[in-house]
Design an enzyme around this catalytic site. Structure first.
Site, PDB file in Angstrom:
ATOM      1  CG  LEU A   1      -1.638   1.230   1.559  1.00 13.11           C
ATOM      2  CD1 LEU A   1      -2.705   1.303   0.397  1.00 13.11           C
ATOM      3  CD2 LEU A   1      -2.517   1.000   2.940  1.00 13.11           C
ATOM      4  CG  ASP A   2      -0.606   4.669   0.008  1.00 12.26           C
ATOM      5  OD1 ASP A   2      -1.258   4.437  -1.016  1.00 12.26           O
ATOM      6  OD2 ASP A   2      -1.258   4.965   0.984  1.00 12.26           O
ATOM      7  CD  GLU A   3       5.545   1.816   1.830  1.00 15.41           C
ATOM      8  OE1 GLU A   3       6.747   2.088   1.266  1.00 15.41           O
ATOM      9  OE2 GLU A   3       5.364   1.796   3.170  1.00 15.41           O
TER      10      GLU A   3
END
Lengths: 279, 279, 279, 279
Positions: A222-224
């Site tokens: 996630l969001d990485e």
């Protein structure tokens, strides 16, 4: 003079790569309009992006380049056609509106094939621009079923890239794997600050003086994913949460448009969790 | 690995330049760390800047490159030594202070040989840093005599570059010609707005919402030389003239430091009234 | 006209505060040069900062204002004198150098009383500016003893504010409590991203495209105090860790100078973990 | 709590204005949500903008305020209704598209009554959004006749503001006088640099490293009206004229949207050739 092709090369670095590549192109009589290369010290990888004018025999050229380069080299010879993209949205209109207007006036280096929404709020707006809108609700079905429906819809379009234009559902690793390095997301914060949900609320509560937006490639975490581009905008103590969200929207659409331009012009290489950007 | 040399090439563009240059370097066993090139469409000029590791025989390499390149080619092979610079100042301390601190801590890729001031206000400050200060007043003598004194002082230092760190006298074309493309100036406006004297006063009276600063190479026309870099800072209606000057100082010193770094690393080419910046 | 005093008020909001405050000042014949106020909706607190010209009887005015305001009101009537500050440093020179130059030329609205360093690298540089330098090593002694020595040194100076100009030791809550809301720190990241040690390394490894710097008031939690101001600077894939640190230094010194100006002009209110900034 | 009214006051400065104004509002039981004021030293003018909650009797309040204030005072008590605006365009779509999308989603604090174009290229696009488009060509008729036709069209809409969203015809002083201080223009440069036609071409030829955009109020002199807001975007040596125009479009639409928000919320005062911006 037309910029007919982009050549992209990724391989382990070794001496003589530039000389070898440029030599092959010269021998074949191609004109190098732009050549940018970069060696990432940490990984020892060589990256190059060239713009070439002139008639090309892609297979032959690729063979000759691969013969020169280390065996693990990845060579892409890409005609300067428009990419095929599908947008995924939820309820927020600002990124979608910006992209549809650019597309309508032929500014985007892509054909928007369709818009998929897990809500139907943006359907009539999308259809004004004669773009098909697929309403695929996530409610009342399993995540697997939800994603399967999306994948089937995508199947009919065969897009080069998916653009998450404020799509507020988290995609499973299985889904992401199907479009590896081909899903672009806009996250409404200056990553890695405020990962996850409600970044503006978190930013408001933390009392930051700048808020940000980040366009990145989606990977399993996630969001990485690898960051393509980021922007910030100043906020003040008298900006409430709503003001911060509004200010954020301005940079979200700007960041997404910038990132998309870079992607659609084949300027982005992914290396681990980073991007190389030949702007 | 040391970045031993910078190679700079300027010549009319023709096919095969990159292949030729890279081929020569490869054959000689040099490692190209960075290669950047640019063809200016309007003039048909090719510009390249390379960073090369390894032992070099500069004369031989230059000959071989010149043999390859068109006859008018300019080839520079520059060891990565510190440049020699002299600063010219008047009364304002902010750019001088910034540069002297960087120099003291060995951050500047240059040796500051001396500071010349047409006022003596900054003398004791300069001497704190064990840099000679030459007070050469412009008062009571002709411009020619003034500049002649400066030139004689410079003669003893043989600087590579002159840095006008808020030097408020206009230099004659004759003076400028002696240090052609080697004088760096900071102008306290967003050129070409507010050319000439009192730019902050003009900006204040015009009611602008941003003020700027511009670092440029000095040529014969006032504030008209090739621009290296520019920055802006926002101002508001309640910023008086003094506030605007103070705000401007912040970007002046930042812009000058940025520009100087580019110049001292041999990253700037001048082409007519523009610069090519290989940053 | 001199700006003689700043009046600062913090109290629970209620109707008529502005009318009441302005009425008292008018009745006394004071001229309000600037008046800024803000009501924080979440806490219901009223904040005001006024600049007043004219002779003042502070005690009388304070009494009259307190009589008007709710009992918990905090009223400060502050003459426009220079604040007294002490700088704490470790090894990095860029913030210290910037502040010492501003101080030398009388630009800082503060008197730098002394510099305390837990290393002695910056001693001779500091002493050039005739500022006492106290070398208080943290090595070989307990944290308590280290901080006690600093506190004793501070005792002799009675500073209004401590400025951590790249001081790389974490202060204990006990120490911080002694200078509550009076310690200003520069953190070398865009907080809350990259809290703690080595933010540039983390930023480099994360592949961000912007790096930031944050000036904040120190409270008990590491890098968690109320943020005063933040800036960012773009970075590219070919910026190595060293390049990012260098770029960061530029904004660190700029952010710290901006924040300090705000603090020294009494423009900052702390409310919980946020700041109100009357710029 | 609703922000029901904005009160705007402009008058010569005198002691006690804030106390007097706030006193009247308090006595009437109105709650001041926001109050911002400014005294322009050069002209001695006092400007104030207040947001007031609660039921208002505008006439009574205006009378009472005028009784307090100097005779030349201008007092405006404005209900927080949407403003009525008409857009004027030529061929470029980017500002129009941005405003129509915001309007469609109810983000703009205005009702777009109509779009007038001196070309018909943007007609079908405008009509997608159910906004009337009036094609009024300037060709084959006198400037007077052209403007007369526009004025007649405007007559039917009675707009509060005209927005020149890349309208490429210069308006006569007579026209401008009819909508004094009520015409907002976006100029595609960082004014006062590159006044007049072809600013991007001029910027390209000058070799600037930043390009700008300026939103301003139109007065009689070309590109000389009071500036509301400005933005810049960096450009590089390898940005051709087309790249610069594209980059410029991004900030043009952003600057115009920002300026319009300020205008539509009654945050702008004009003072001579400057604006006071209560943001």
């Amino acid at each position: 003079m037309e910029k007919n092709h982009v050549i992209r090369i990724k391989c382990p670095d070794q001496k003589g790569l530039i000389a070898g590549i440029a030599g092959i192109l010269f021998k074949r009589g191609y004109n190098i309009l732009v050549m940018k290369e970069y060696v990432e010290t940490e990984t020892g990888q060589f990256f190059a992006r060239l713009e070439i004018a002139g008639e090309l025999e892609p297979q032959e050229l690729e063979s000759e380049l691969k013969y020169l380069l280390p065996p693990s080299a990845i060579v892409e010879i890409i005609p300067r056609n428009k990419k095929r993209i599908v947008l995924l949205v939820t309820k927020e209109y600002h990124c979608l509106g910006d992209l549809l207007v650019r597309h309508y006036f032929n500014e985007l280096h892509a054909e928007i094939l369709a818009v998929i929404g897990n809500h139907n709020m943006l359907q009539s707006f999308t259809e004004k621009f004669e773009i098909p809108f697929h309403y695929i609700s996530h409610e009342g079905i399993s995540k697997t079923a939800f994603e399967e429906t999306i994948l089937q819809t995508l199947e009919t379009y065969q897009p080069d890239y998916l653009v998450l234009a404020k799509f507020m559902r988290i995609l499973t690793p299985e889904f992401v794997q199907r479009y590896k390095d081909r899903i672009i997301n806009i996250h409404h914060s200056f990553l890695p600050a405020f990962i996850g949900a409600n970044p503006y609320k978190k930013a408001f509560e933390r009392g930051v003086k700048l808020i940000g937006a980040t366009a990145h490639i989606v990977n399993n975490d996630l969001d990485e994913g690898p960051i393509i581009t980021q922007q910030i905008i100043p906020v003040k103590h008298d900006d409430g949460l709503t003001d911060m969200i509004e200010a954020g929207h301005e940079i979200e659409k700007s960041v997404l448009a910038d990132a998309l331009k870079l992607v659609l012009e084949d300027r982005i290489f992914v290396s681990g969790n980073k991007t190389i950007v030949f702007s």
